[in-house]
Design an enzyme around this catalytic site. Structure first.
Site, short mmCIF file in Angstrom:
data_model
loop_
_atom_site.label_atom_id
_atom_site.label_comp_id
_atom_site.label_asym_id
_atom_site.label_seq_id
_atom_site.Cartn_x
_atom_site.Cartn_y
_atom_site.Cartn_z
N CYS A 228 11.45 27.91 24.28
CA CYS A 228 11.59 27.91 22.83
C CYS A 228 13.01 27.60 22.36
O CYS A 228 13.22 27.26 21.19
CB CYS A 228 11.17 29.27 22.27
SG CYS A 228 9.46 29.71 22.68
N HIS B 26 13.79 30.63 15.16
CA HIS B 26 12.61 30.20 15.91
C HIS B 26 11.40 30.98 15.40
O HIS B 26 11.48 32.20 15.19
CB HIS B 26 12.83 30.46 17.41
CG HIS B 26 11.59 30.42 18.22
ND1 HIS B 26 10.71 29.35 18.20
CD2 HIS B 26 11.04 31.33 19.07
CE1 HIS B 26 9.69 29.60 19.01
NE2 HIS B 26 9.87 30.79 19.54
N ASN C 287 3.54 29.73 16.65
CA ASN C 287 4.74 29.57 17.47
C ASN C 287 4.61 28.26 18.25
O ASN C 287 3.86 28.18 19.21
CB ASN C 287 4.87 30.76 18.42
CG ASN C 287 6.08 30.65 19.34
OD1 ASN C 287 6.70 29.60 19.47
ND2 ASN C 287 6.40 31.74 20.01
#
Length: 225
Positions: free
Chosen positions: A6, A145, A176
């Site tokens: 990520c 994020h 996500n």
């Protein structure tokens, strides 16, 4: 090919900035993710979180857009067991057994990942601001994020001077999307015309590995780096 989960978008920005400093004129960053291929839809603790997405950006010397004013990165491999996909690598090569044991899916210890994510993202933000000679009050937009709402809200509390409408959230639309999530959120902010010249954006991410990082971008008319 940069593998930083990520945090990959920020790692790629750091590498692109280094190439620019060495005299390269244009670097294209592409951050695609297809997490639907490694999500176990029988595991409700993970399958409801993740989505597919892609983002791209051009990093160039002396152009208009967003100036990179600082990047801070970090990693800690000792915690990798908290967020992992065990199958398919050199430790557990793909086999009938790995497939039957669901080793090719994301596995996550959610509460532990939450604690590490907030701690590391807060720390990297502080370090990035210090290195850039800035204060928290100098930041106009927070682009975290898009891991989950709890982590985003926890980061928002860290920057209490930033109103909720200036904390970017896209997780309710896309989930996500790992390394592409920051790029997607930044693109939406830019496309909606909300960024003014001089606005500073603080990007921050945390991902498997563990990896993490933060970056400060400032909207400028003519980029000097």
């Amino acid at each position: 090919d940069i593998q930083a989960a990520c945090s990959g978008y920020l790692y790629a920005l750091s590498i692109a900035e280094a190439f620019i400093a060495q005299g390269k004129s244009r670097i294209l960053i592409v951050a695609p993710e297809k997490l639907s291929a490694i999500v176990n839809y029988q595991d409700r603790s993970t399958c409801v979180l993740f989505g597919d997405g892609a983002a791209a950006c051009l990093v160039a010397a002396g152009s208009t857009g967003l100036r990179i004013d600082g990047i801070c990165l970090g990693a800690d491999g000792s915690q990798s067991h908290l967020l992992r996909m065990e199958g398919g690598g050199c430790k557990h090569p793909a086999s009938t057994e790995t497939v039957e044991n669901n080793l090719h899916y994301i596995q996550m210890a959610g509460s532990e990942v939450f604690k590490h994510a907030v701690l590391r993202m807060k720390g990297s933000c502080a370090t990035c601001l210090e290195q850039a000679g800035l204060q928290e009050s100098d930041i106009d937009w927070l682009i975290p994020h898009q891991a989950n709402v709890r982590i985003i809200d926890a980061m928002g509390k860290r920057f209490s001077h930033i109103p909720p409408e200036k904390i970017c959230k896209t997780i309710h639309k896309y989930g996500n999307t790992s390394c592409s999530s920051i790029g997607i959120a930044l693109d939406e902010l830019w496309s909606e015309g909300k960024l003014r010249f001089g606005d500073r954006c603080l990007l921050t991410a945390f991902g498997a590995g563990f990896t993490w990082g933060s970056c400060i971008l400032t909207k400028v008319e003519e980029q000097k780096r």
